[in-house]
Scaffold this motif. Structure first.
Motif, PDB file in Angstrom:
ATOM      1  N   THR A 135       0.806  -1.251  -0.167  1.00 25.27           N
ATOM      2  CA  THR A 135       0.184  -0.005   0.095  1.00 25.27           C
ATOM      3  C   THR A 135       0.865   1.159   0.340  1.00 25.27           C
ATOM      4  O   THR A 135       1.827   1.187   0.356  1.00 25.27           O
ATOM      5  N   GLU A 137       0.420   5.653   0.198  1.00 27.32           N
ATOM      6  CA  GLU A 137      -0.479   7.252   0.446  1.00 27.32           C
ATOM      7  C   GLU A 137       0.405   8.282  -0.268  1.00 27.32           C
ATOM      8  O   GLU A 137       1.249   8.399  -0.620  1.00 27.32           O
ATOM      9  N   LYS A 138      -0.515   9.318  -0.285  1.00 24.36           N
ATOM     10  CA  LYS A 138      -0.044  10.730  -0.791  1.00 24.36           C
ATOM     11  C   LYS A 138       1.159  11.349  -0.242  1.00 24.36           C
ATOM     12  O   LYS A 138       1.120  11.337   1.343  1.00 24.36           O
ATOM     13  N   HIS A 198       4.291   9.522  -4.215  1.00 29.92           N
ATOM     14  CA  HIS A 198       3.684   8.595  -3.170  1.00 29.92           C
ATOM     15  C   HIS A 198       4.704   8.012  -2.102  1.00 29.92           C
ATOM     16  O   HIS A 198       5.438   7.635  -2.448  1.00 29.92           O
ATOM     17  N   GLU A 244      -3.693   2.159  -3.243  1.00 35.27           N
ATOM     18  CA  GLU A 244      -3.583   3.218  -2.208  1.00 35.27           C
ATOM     19  C   GLU A 244      -4.581   3.099  -0.980  1.00 35.27           C
ATOM     20  O   GLU A 244      -5.489   2.688  -1.086  1.00 35.27           O
TER      21      GLU A 244
END
Length: 276
Positions: A135, A137-138, A198, A244
């Protein structure tokens, strides 16, 4: 305990590696947060994931074992000499049924989203050619972008991870050149550029057989250079699906992290009390 989603797929096991030693925050797995040890919060979140059929805390310490068991979680004592969480997870996975799906949930992430776990599990199950899922994330700001402790991920158009690095990737050459080739200057003048970066988060989902092979592979040149074991998987040809995260997760590595997580969980507890 609330569970999200439909009936869990067969043999999806969340294994939570939890060692006692920690350089920056010793004994952090047992630190109390709103009445429960940190490791128990993490295990509770994993158990809420609808895709997960079993949760096991894998630890090298009797105190963590007892804390998990006292809270009603399954826990196993593992060897103390493992070099990584993946190795600890693999020790437990070796005794699980063939073709199990293994979810490696970092023990120090007590606010991880159960929905994010479900999404990562589904990404692996839905892609037969993938050996792993993970995974991201921004990136929130320039400080995160430049921080070598925050790992960046480049994802291809097929949704597979292409590379992981402690440096900002992929480098936006054309935009940077408009600002003298300086990435910081480019982001300051064009802040929307941050959306192209990211950060990688620590959740992994493996096919059991690949995990057992992976942890027996020799370390690789890129892995040693960046000190990122996921590069060993890429260098050995593994396909890693990247999805994401549903919401932000926070690894508790410092006192500041602990303070933030306590505030979040206290607010969550009060919200539940109001609803009840």
């Amino acid at each position: 305990m609330e569970r999200h989603g439909e009936n869990p797929p067969k043999n999806v096991v969340a294994i939570i590696p939890a060692r006692y030693a920690s350089t920056r925050l010793p004994g952090k797995m047992l630190l109390e947060i709103v009445g429960k040890p940190l490791i128990v919060h993490t295990a509770d979140r994993a158990r809420e994931a609808g895709s997960v059929s079993r949760v096991i805390v894998a630890t090298d310490d009797e105190r963590i074992l007892k804390a998990a068991e006292d809270a009603g979680h399954e826990a196993l004592l593992t060897r103390a000499d493992h070099l990584s969480g993946s190795d600890r997870v693999a020790e437990v996975a070796e005794a699980l049924p063939e073709f199990s799906v293994i979810v490696n949930v970092q023990g120090d992430e007590p606010v991880i989203s159960p929905e994010t776990i479900d999404q990562a599990v589904r990404a692996l199950i839905d892609e037969p050619s993938a050996e792993m899922a993970t995974t991201f994330e921004k990136i929130g700001n320039i400080e995160e972008l430049l921080d070598p402790n925050i790992v960046k991920i480049a994802v291809g158009e097929n949704g597979n991870a292409v590379y992981f690095s402690r440096s900002p990737i992929p480098f936006p050459r054309e935009t940077a050149m408009r600002h003298g080739g300086d990435l910081v200057n480019a982001v300051q003048h064009e802040p929307e550029l941050l959306r192209s970066f990211h950060k990688h988060t620590g959740l992994y989902v493996y096919r059991r057989e690949f995990l057992l092979r992976f942890t027996k592979m020799r370390t690789t040149r890129l892995e040693r250079s960046e000190m990122l074991e996921q590069l060993r998987a890429l260098e050995n040809g593994a396909r890693i699906k990247a999805v994401e995260s549903i919401s932000r997760s926070i690894g508790v590595d410092t006192e500041a992290d602990l303070k933030l997580v306590r505030a979040l969980l206290e607010a969550e507890q009060k919200a539940h009390e109001i609803v009840a």
